[in-house]
Each structure stands twice: as structure tokens, then as C-alpha cells.
Write a protein that holds these residues in place. Structure first.
Motif, mmCIF file in Angstrom:
data_model
loop_
_atom_site.group_PDB
_atom_site.id
_atom_site.type_symbol
_atom_site.label_atom_id
_atom_site.label_comp_id
_atom_site.label_asym_id
_atom_site.label_seq_id
_atom_site.Cartn_x
_atom_site.Cartn_y
_atom_site.Cartn_z
ATOM 1 N N TYR A 272 32.564 35.771 36.564
ATOM 2 C CA TYR A 272 32.226 36.975 37.325
ATOM 3 C C TYR A 272 30.703 37.144 37.423
ATOM 4 C CZ TYR A 272 32.320 41.811 38.922
ATOM 5 O OH TYR A 272 32.138 42.955 39.658
ATOM 6 N N ASN A 275 29.442 35.224 40.101
ATOM 7 C CA ASN A 275 30.024 35.635 41.388
ATOM 8 C C ASN A 275 30.992 34.596 41.952
ATOM 9 O OD1 ASN A 275 30.255 37.715 43.297
ATOM 10 N ND2 ASN A 275 28.878 36.679 44.715
ATOM 11 N N GLU A 276 31.664 33.854 41.060
ATOM 12 C CA GLU A 276 32.666 32.873 41.473
ATOM 13 C C GLU A 276 34.036 33.556 41.499
ATOM 14 O OE1 GLU A 276 32.429 29.362 39.074
ATOM 15 O OE2 GLU A 276 30.263 29.172 39.311
ATOM 16 N N LEU A 277 34.249 34.434 42.488
ATOM 17 C CA LEU A 277 35.438 35.285 42.516
ATOM 18 C C LEU A 277 36.719 34.504 42.769
ATOM 19 C CD1 LEU A 277 34.216 38.515 44.363
ATOM 20 C CD2 LEU A 277 34.553 38.124 41.914
ATOM 21 N N GLU A 278 36.659 33.454 43.587
ATOM 22 C CA GLU A 278 37.875 32.681 43.865
ATOM 23 C C GLU A 278 38.363 31.963 42.612
ATOM 24 O OE1 GLU A 278 39.779 32.837 46.535
ATOM 25 O OE2 GLU A 278 38.346 34.384 47.154
ATOM 26 N N PHE A 280 37.630 32.959 39.618
ATOM 27 C CA PHE A 280 38.035 34.077 38.766
ATOM 28 C C PHE A 280 39.499 34.444 39.040
ATOM 29 C CE2 PHE A 280 38.490 38.606 37.838
ATOM 30 C CZ PHE A 280 37.840 38.749 36.624
ATOM 31 N N LYS A 281 39.870 34.598 40.311
ATOM 32 C CA LYS A 281 41.248 34.941 40.690
ATOM 33 C C LYS A 281 42.226 33.829 40.307
ATOM 34 C CE LYS A 281 39.924 37.800 44.663
ATOM 35 N NZ LYS A 281 39.992 37.935 46.130
ATOM 36 N N LEU A 349 35.385 43.818 35.367
ATOM 37 C CA LEU A 349 34.789 44.519 36.499
ATOM 38 C C LEU A 349 34.131 45.837 36.088
ATOM 39 C CD1 LEU A 349 37.634 43.975 39.142
ATOM 40 C CD2 LEU A 349 35.645 42.561 38.697
ATOM 41 N N LEU A 405 40.640 44.614 42.498
ATOM 42 C CA LEU A 405 40.584 43.183 42.799
ATOM 43 C C LEU A 405 41.817 42.782 43.592
ATOM 44 C CD1 LEU A 405 38.966 40.489 42.105
ATOM 45 C CD2 LEU A 405 40.695 40.166 40.304
#
Length: 484
Positions: A272, A275-278, A280-281, A349, A405
Motif C-alpha cells: 500500500y 501504491n501497488e493496489l492491484e 494489494f487486492k 487504509l 476498497l
């Protein structure tokens, strides 16, 4: 940075040692000290630990989430470290004043002043323990090796120096010494990652997260202990014995989930922070998959074989623990979900207020159930006071997590796991009916169910998380066999 699998392995060793080492000392200490003196030492330790709870609040929770988000930026890491340790010093000073006053004023404490004064060293050295720094740095190898060393020395010291019933003070001092030694080693090791300077300016941005997570911890502590205290006051020690027996295995299963969660949280916070959100998900989905894959068959087998499990773990005469055990075992699934939604999503978050709302509502519901039904239903009511709030907690956390999210919940995947388990239900019920020996029926039921479940999941369901892990194991086994 160590790999996720290695961290999980190290943390798994640490978790197992947390159960193994007390098994080495507990029977010896209880027999040597006797119930009364053992109780004096443990009562004093519980007071010290409550003081630490209030002096720390949510500082460790915030620390091991904020540190990974600094990534490899030493300046940012030192900023977090200095502000949190400075806050800890101030909070500890306030609590020590209150703690000292209580020791002089409260008769139950003032009768053993030396214990509580030595106990204060644990409160003080807890400042420099900074375990959260190494968790945030994902250095679980250091945490595990250091803990194993100190615990081994502690076990040897207990057998050497605790020799008679009057040695309860020595036992207490040795237990305190564990923290002191760990803290000194940790503080020396921090020099590789940070340099400390007292820094109160700028602490305001950390204050609300620390306080909100602290209230959350206090409520959760109340949530876990009030049911036992109230059950014992209202229904007696026998009811507490049944309830404690019912929750024993459940807490072991949860500790395994906690070991996994403890490794995953810093890793997710690092993603996070980048900022590697994909990614992360993707890892969140992986966590959901693990909880469903492991907990669904486990719950089914435990519900069916509850009488056999209670009889093996507790012996005859604990039949009233069977129903509470069946009630609380479902929490392996719901708490697994809650840990993902709370620790891995919402707290990553920085949704501290939402988590506090969920904990407050669920604690209130637990107390209402206890006050309303414990007098009539005893340990069963206490089990429902654990189970029902956790279901509500999962729903509330899902609501807030989904707002924060956009992730995919694997409901179809869970239905697949559930459908695969239908033959397991039939098999286990048949074994209970036809097998004359309860131990044999449990062993056969668990063994056959496990083999069947893995084969079907691998060859028929073909869920990605399961097949990829089994393929890796098979590949390594084939390579090992070929080399030999």
C-alpha cells in the motif's frame, strides 16, 4: 527483504514455541509453588500487564503498519519510530504515577510491594522492546531466534532457581526478566535501522490512531475476559471449566491464523505504501481463499466429532462442553474473515474510526447476551456471547471495507468448498455409527477426509491458490526423489 513464505515459517515456529515452552514450565511451577503462591505471582503479573495495556494503547498496532509504508526510506522510518517511542515514554510516565499510587493505596497490592515495584521494570522496559519495528521491517527471523534463545534461558532458570513454594517471587522476577532481556537486545539491534531522538513535536498526527486502537484493544480485552469472569461469578467454577474446555482448541486454531496474519499485515502495508493496489487486492483475495479452504472442512469435521474431540482433550465428565465447542468453532471462519477485513484492509487504509465502531458495537452486544442469558444457560450463553458478536463484526467490517476498497469477495469459491465437503459429512457420520472405538473413528474420519478433500480440490475444483501450492510441493518432492 525476507520472502513472505520464510516469514510465515519463522512466525509459525514462534507461535508453536509459544505453546511448547509453557508446557515445559507450567506443570513444574504449579506443583512447586502451590495454588496460592502461584496465584499471587500471576495476579501481580496481570496487574502489570494491564498497566502495560494502558501505557501502550494502540502504539504497537500503529507501529507495525506505518513502518512498512516507509519502505526503504530511513528518514521516514525514523520519523515514525521517534514519534511513537516519544509518545510511549510520555504515556508510560503517566501510567507509572497511577500504578505507584495504586500500589500504596490498594491493600491487595500494598501487601506485596516488592513484586509490584519490580513489576514496574516490565512497564518501563516495554518502551524499548519495540517489537513492532521488527514486525514492520518484516524481520521475523530475528524475532523468532531471539525469542527462542530467551525462552530457553528462562526455562533453564525456572528449573534451577524455583525450588520451593516460597520462591514465587523468584518465579515472578524471572518472568519479568524475559521482557528486560528481550528489550535490551531489541534496542541494541534497532541501531541497524533507526537512530532515536526524543521528538514530541509532530506527535499529534499519531495521537488519534494510537488512542483509537488503544480503546479498541481495551474493549477487545474486556470482550475476551468479561465472559469468563461473569460466568464464574454467576454459575461457578464448573461452568468456567466447561467453557474453557470448549474454547481451548478454538484458540489454538486462531493462533495459527494470527501467525499468518502477523506476517501478511506488514507485507500488505508495504504494498500500500508503494501504491501497488492491484497486487494489494490480489493478496487480499489470496487471504480470503486460505480462510475458506482451511476453515470450512475444519468446522464440519469438528462439529461432527465434537464429542470425541472433547473426550480426548478433556476426558470423561466434560460432556456439557460439547455444545459450546460446536458454537465457538464456527468462529474460525468468521474471525478469519474479520482479520482480513480489519487488519489487512481497513487498518492498512488507516480506517481507525470504522474499526473502533465495529469493536464497540460487538462488545456491547456480547455484554447484553451475557447479562440476559448467562444465569439460565451458563456456558452455552457464554459461547453465544462470543459467536454472535463475531458474526455481526464480520458483517460490519465487510460493509466498511467494501466502501473503502473495491475488492471481490469469493462467495462462489466458498460454495465450491462447501459442496465438496458433503461427502465428508456422510463419511464422518458413518464412521461414528460403525466404528466402535471413538479414537479410531476420529483418526480415520480426519485422515480420510483430509486426503479426499485435497484430491478433489486439486483434480476437480482446480482452485488456483490450492493447485499452485500443491504443484510446488509435488515439484519439490519429485526433484528430491530424482536426486536421491
Amino acid at each position: 527483504m525476507p520472502s513472505l513464505k520464510k516469514n510465515f515459517a519463522w512466525n509459525g515456529i514462534l507461535t508453536i514455541s509459544g505453546y511448547l515452552f509453557p508446557l515445559l514450565t507450567f506443570p513444574y511451577v504449579t506443583r512447586v509453588l502451590g495454588a496460592e503462591n502461584f496465584g499471587i505471582a500471576n495476579f501481580a503479573m496481570s496487574i502489570v500487564d494491564y498497566a502495560i495495556l494502558f501505557s501502550t494503547l494502540g502504539l504497537a498496532t500503529i507501529g507495525y503498519r506505518y513502518i512498512p509504508q516507509c519502505n526503504d526510506d530511513r528518514e521516514s522510518r525514523e520519523d515514525v519510530f521517534n514519534h511513537l517511542v516519544s509518545l510511549h515514554i510520555i504515556m508510560t510516565g503517566i501510567i507509572l504515577v497511577i500504578y505507584t499510587a495504586c500500589v500504596f493505596v490498594i491493600p491487595q497490592l500494598s501487601s506485596n510491594k516488592p513484586l509490584y515495584f519490580i513489576g514496574a521494570t516490565k512497564i518501563i522496559f516495554n518502551i524499548i522492546l519495540v517489537e513492532w519495528l521488527f514486525q514492520g521491517m518484516q524481520d521475523f527471523r530475528f524475532i523468532t531466534l531471539r525469542t527462542l534463545l530467551v525462552r530457553s534461558l528462562y526455562v533453564v532458570a525456572v528449573f534451577l532457581f524455583v525450588r520451593k513454594s516460597s520462591d514465587y517471587d523468584i518465579y515472578f522476577y524471572l518472568t519479568i526478566a524475559q521482557v528486560v532481556v528481550n528489550a535490551v537486545i531489541n534496542w541494541h539491534y534497532t541501531r541497524q535501522f533507526v537512530s532515536f531522538r526524543f521528538q514530541i513535536k509532530g506527535c499529534k498526527k499519531y495521537l488519534f490512531p494510537v488512542l483509537s486502537m488503544g480503546v479498541n484493544r481495551i474493549l477487545f480485552s474486556f470482550y475476551l475476559t468479561f465472559n469468563v469472569i461473569y460466568l464464574g461469578m454467576l454459575c461457578g467454577n464448573l461452568a468456567v471449566g466447561y467453557f474453557s474446555t470448549a474454547t481451548r482448541l478454538y484458540t489454538i486454531f486462531l493462533s495459527i491464523l494470527n501467525a499468518y496474519n502477523g506476517v501478511f499485515v506488514p507485507f500488505l502495508n508495504s504494498l500500500y505504501g508503494k501504491n501497488e493496489l492491484e497486487q494489494f487486492k490480489k493478496m487480499i483475495h489470496y487471504s480470503f481463499s486460505i480462510v475458506g479452504f482451511v476453515s470450512i472442512p475444519l468446522i464440519i469435521v469438528c462439529v461432527i466429532f465434537a464429542p470425541e474431540i472433547i473426550r480426548i482433550t478433556a476426558g470423561a465428565g466434560y460432556e456439557p462442553a460439547i455444545l459450546p465447542f460446536r458454537i465457538v468453532i464456527f468462529q474460525v471462519f468468521f474471525i478469519g474473515l474479520a482479520q482480513i477485513l480489519e487488519n489487512q484492509i481497513l487498518l492498512s487504509l488507516k480506517k481507525f474510526k470504522e474499526v473502533l465502531v465495529c469493536t464497540s458495537v460487538c462488545t456491547l452486544l456480547s455484554v447484553i447476551i451475557l447479562l440476559s442469558f448467562t444465569a439460565k444457560y451458563g456456558e452455552v450463553a457464554a459461547a453465544y456471547a462470543v459467536a454472535i458478536p463475531h458474526v455481526l463484526e464480520s458483517v460490519l467490517l465487510y460493509h466498511y471495507a467494501k466502501k473503502s476498497l473495491n475488492f471481490t469477495f469469493p462467495s462462489k469459491e466458498y460454495l465450491y468448498h462447501l459442496s465438496v465437503c458433503v461427502p465428508i459429512v456422510m463419511l464422518c457420520l458413518a464412521l461414528k455409527q460403525w466404528c466402535p472405538n471413538y479414537i479410531m473413528s476420529l483418526v480415520l474420519g480426519c485422515g480420510i477426509s483430509m486426503v479426499y478433500y485435497f484430491l478433489i480440490e486439486y483434480h476437480v475444483v482446480r482452485q488456483e491458490m490450492v493447485t499452485s501450492q500443491i504443484d510446488k510441493v509435488l515439484h519439490k518432492a519429485h526433484a528430491l526423489f530424482r536426486n536421491t
